[in-house]
Design an enzyme around this catalytic site. Sequence first.
Site, PDB file in Angstrom:
ATOM      1  N   HIS A  53      34.468  39.440  46.175  1.00 53.47           N
ATOM      2  CA  HIS A  53      34.397  38.198  46.952  1.00 53.47           C
ATOM      3  C   HIS A  53      35.491  37.252  46.503  1.00 53.47           C
ATOM      4  CE1 HIS A  53      32.113  37.134  43.361  1.00 53.47           C
ATOM      5  NE2 HIS A  53      32.119  35.860  43.710  1.00 53.47           N
ATOM      6  N   HIS A  55      35.875  34.272  45.108  1.00 49.63           N
ATOM      7  CA  HIS A  55      35.922  33.303  44.002  1.00 49.63           C
ATOM      8  C   HIS A  55      37.051  33.632  43.020  1.00 49.63           C
ATOM      9  CE1 HIS A  55      31.511  31.869  44.696  1.00 49.63           C
ATOM     10  NE2 HIS A  55      32.377  31.244  45.467  1.00 49.63           N
ATOM     11  N   ASP A  57      37.415  33.451  39.849  1.00 45.28           N
ATOM     12  CA  ASP A  57      37.181  34.211  38.616  1.00 45.28           C
ATOM     13  C   ASP A  57      37.122  35.721  38.900  1.00 45.28           C
ATOM     14  OD1 ASP A  57      34.607  33.423  39.851  1.00 45.28           O
ATOM     15  OD2 ASP A  57      33.674  34.468  38.162  1.00 45.28           O
ATOM     16  N   HIS A  58      37.263  36.107  40.172  1.00 46.28           N
ATOM     17  CA  HIS A  58      37.287  37.527  40.550  1.00 46.28           C
ATOM     18  C   HIS A  58      38.648  37.941  41.123  1.00 46.28           C
ATOM     19  CE1 HIS A  58      32.802  37.873  40.227  1.00 46.28           C
ATOM     20  NE2 HIS A  58      32.989  36.568  40.217  1.00 46.28           N
ATOM     21  N   ASP A 128      28.834  39.234  42.103  1.00 48.48           N
ATOM     22  CA  ASP A 128      27.922  38.141  41.751  1.00 48.48           C
ATOM     23  C   ASP A 128      26.644  38.179  42.601  1.00 48.48           C
ATOM     24  OD1 ASP A 128      29.795  37.350  39.925  1.00 48.48           O
ATOM     25  OD2 ASP A 128      30.330  35.475  40.929  1.00 48.48           O
TER      26      ASP A 128
HETATM   27 FE    FE Z   1      31.795  35.029  39.404  1.00 49.67          FE
HETATM   28 ZN    ZN Z   2      31.242  34.212  42.507  1.00 50.18          ZN
END
Ligand code: FE
Ligand code: ZN
Length: 259
Positions: A53, A55, A57-58, A128
């Site tokens: 996804h 975000h 942090d990914h 997540d």
């Molecule tokens: Fe995350």
């Molecule tokens: Zn996330």
Amino acid sequence: MLNLIPLPAFDDNYIWLWHDEQHAVAIDPGDPAPLIAYLDAHQLSLEAILITHHHRDHTGGNLALRQRYACAIYAPVNPRIPATTHTLHHGDVVELAHPPLRFDVIATPGHTLDHLSYVGHGCLFCGDTVFGCGGGKLFEGTPDIMAASLDTLLALPDATRVCCAHEYTLANIDFALTIDGDNPALLERAAADRATRARGEPTLPSTLALEKATNPFLRFHHPDMIAFARQALHCADPAPAEVYGCIRATKDAWDATRP
Ligand code: FE
Ligand code: ZN
């Protein structure tokens, strides 16, 4: 020989890395630095990235890693994901030659609406959507949307190894104990996972069987969780998605009381 490794990134993310001693595939490399360090140390070339996804942090490693390795980047359709080379939809199959890997793509919206999960080689990469003994917050989806996604994951084989994108297990267990404290499987998991973390090891992957037995976010069909929601919602007959929503709301309120 195929290896699967959780590489710690940031404070609590895992970048899951498959490699065959030569070629590697990374899932959700939000930070390129620990991945590049590992690839360099083991003389591996990065062939592909799978993204769950949008975000940061990914996806934060996409640009730098694409520049350095010219790797393929598989991701859901979302213009906020940088450097995608192959867009994916529910029902697609990702087939890679080096290392030889094959993943079914499952849409699991809820945490975000673009969220995909990858299933293959006995493993689930759920980003997540599901955490050890917990689940992702509903940033974009509704309880109905997330409960439907979780039902899809619950239909996978019990032995499936659950590879989550964050090490949140111990805090999730602390919360689970507040609503499901009589569950012997949860008490057993609490002791085992606390010992694992005390040794500095990841609590993941877990198994779907363990999550089904201990994770309140996957137990919204269980009589004990239905009873909990009945009381909390003052509702005689909550629907499964309402039970899930009640557990989610209770966890969000619990998070708000913690530093
Ligand atoms: Fe995350
Ligand atoms: Zn996330």
